[in-house]
Enzyme design. Structure first.
Site, PDB file in Angstrom:
ATOM      1  N   SER A 122       0.834  -1.193   0.000  1.00 33.16           N
ATOM      2  CA  SER A 122       0.000   0.000   0.000  1.00 33.16           C
ATOM      3  C   SER A 122       0.879   1.257   0.000  1.00 33.16           C
ATOM      4  O   SER A 122       1.796   1.381  -0.824  1.00 33.16           O
ATOM      5  CB  SER A 122      -0.943  -0.052   1.214  1.00 33.16           C
ATOM      6  OG  SER A 122      -1.919   0.951   1.153  1.00 33.16           O
ATOM      7  N   ASP A 180      -7.768  -4.506  -6.876  1.00 35.00           N
ATOM      8  CA  ASP A 180      -7.197  -3.645  -5.824  1.00 35.00           C
ATOM      9  C   ASP A 180      -7.349  -2.175  -6.231  1.00 35.00           C
ATOM     10  O   ASP A 180      -6.848  -1.738  -7.264  1.00 35.00           O
ATOM     11  CB  ASP A 180      -5.723  -4.008  -5.626  1.00 35.00           C
ATOM     12  CG  ASP A 180      -5.090  -3.277  -4.461  1.00 35.00           C
ATOM     13  OD1 ASP A 180      -5.664  -2.282  -3.976  1.00 35.00           O
ATOM     14  OD2 ASP A 180      -3.993  -3.683  -4.043  1.00 35.00           O
TER      15      ASP A 180
END
Length: 252
Positions: A122, A180
């Site tokens: 991330s 994602d």
């Protein structure tokens, strides 16, 4: 590298215990706290050193938090390392707060010619890529042996991305898990990705490229995989455990 990216979410004590099990006898923690209105509360990372390798892992953040943060276009871009292009202001500020400690830890712990690896998930993926890039562009003799990121957002403009592509050919691996949401932010064209994508499709199969038409169809399949909660697929695919599971399936 994926397990190292997950470990940075653990407590410092757990990091030390796991590092020893992996064969790393020295650990340095890096942390910097920010005051509001900065949207991210802190930046955390660690450096593990063993006889043969050094691993630096950066911590990510919650998907909803980083999505809100990345959609904030009110801040100007930050000049890239060695004045090469520019990067997202928030990423640059977060990295700048811990980078001196990371650089000093590598200088202290690299006493046996160890290889050096950066990783993160991330936000941590963005910081890992930019840290490796900064170290090399500012001190070319210090190019990392590898940079592995998972669910990394777009970090920089095309000029800096091109420099990363040239400097880290065959050393950068950017994993994206189907739908994602984070790798799709911030929006283009202001920010972009470096190359070297590794894409997990809706069935968890690993590909070394993301052809546009095929990816659109595959992401649609991913959205329909859970008929009860299709909108959550972009968040569900972002978790580091989803990446580790997909990697393990492909290794098998």
């Amino acid at each position: 590298m994926a397990r190292a990216a997950k470990l940075v979410y653990a407590s410092q004590g757990d990091v030390v215990r796991q590092a020893r099990e992996w064969g790393f006898d020295r650990v340095r923690h890096h942390e910097s706290l920010f005051e509001p209105p900065f949207a991210l509360e802190d930046t955390q990372a660690y450096t593990l050193a063993g006889e043969r390798m050094i691993v630096i892992a950066f911590r990510g953040t919650e998907p909803a938090q980083i999505r809100d943060w990345l959609s904030d276009a009110s801040t100007p871009p930050w000049p890239g390392p060695a004045r090469t292009g520019y990067m997202h202001y928030g990423f640059a500020e977060a990295l700048d707060s811990v980078y001196p400690g990371v650089r000093d830890a590598i200088a202290e712990l690299r006493d046996n010619g160890q290889t050096v690896w950066f990783t993160g998930h991330s936000l941590g993926g963005a910081l890992a890529m930019l840290a490796g890039c900064r170290m090399y562009l500012e001190e070319p003799r210090l190019r990392a042996d590898g940079v592995y990121t998972y669910g990394q957002p777009r970090t920089c403009d095309r000029i800096l991305a091109a420099a990363v592509n040239k400097s880290f050919r065959d050393k950068l691996f950017r994993f994206v898990n189907n739908n994602d949401i984070v790798p799709q932010l911030p929006p283009e064209p202001a920010y972009t990705h470096a190359d070297a994508v590794r894409y997990f499709d809706a069935k968890g199969r690993l590909h070394t490229s993301m052809p546009l038409l095929g990816t659109v169809a595959d992401r649609a399949r991913g959205l329909t995989a859970d008929a009860l909660a299709p909108a959550s697929d972009g968040v569900r695919d972002h978790f580091i455990d989803s990446y580790i599971a997909a990697l393990e399936r492909n290794l098998d």
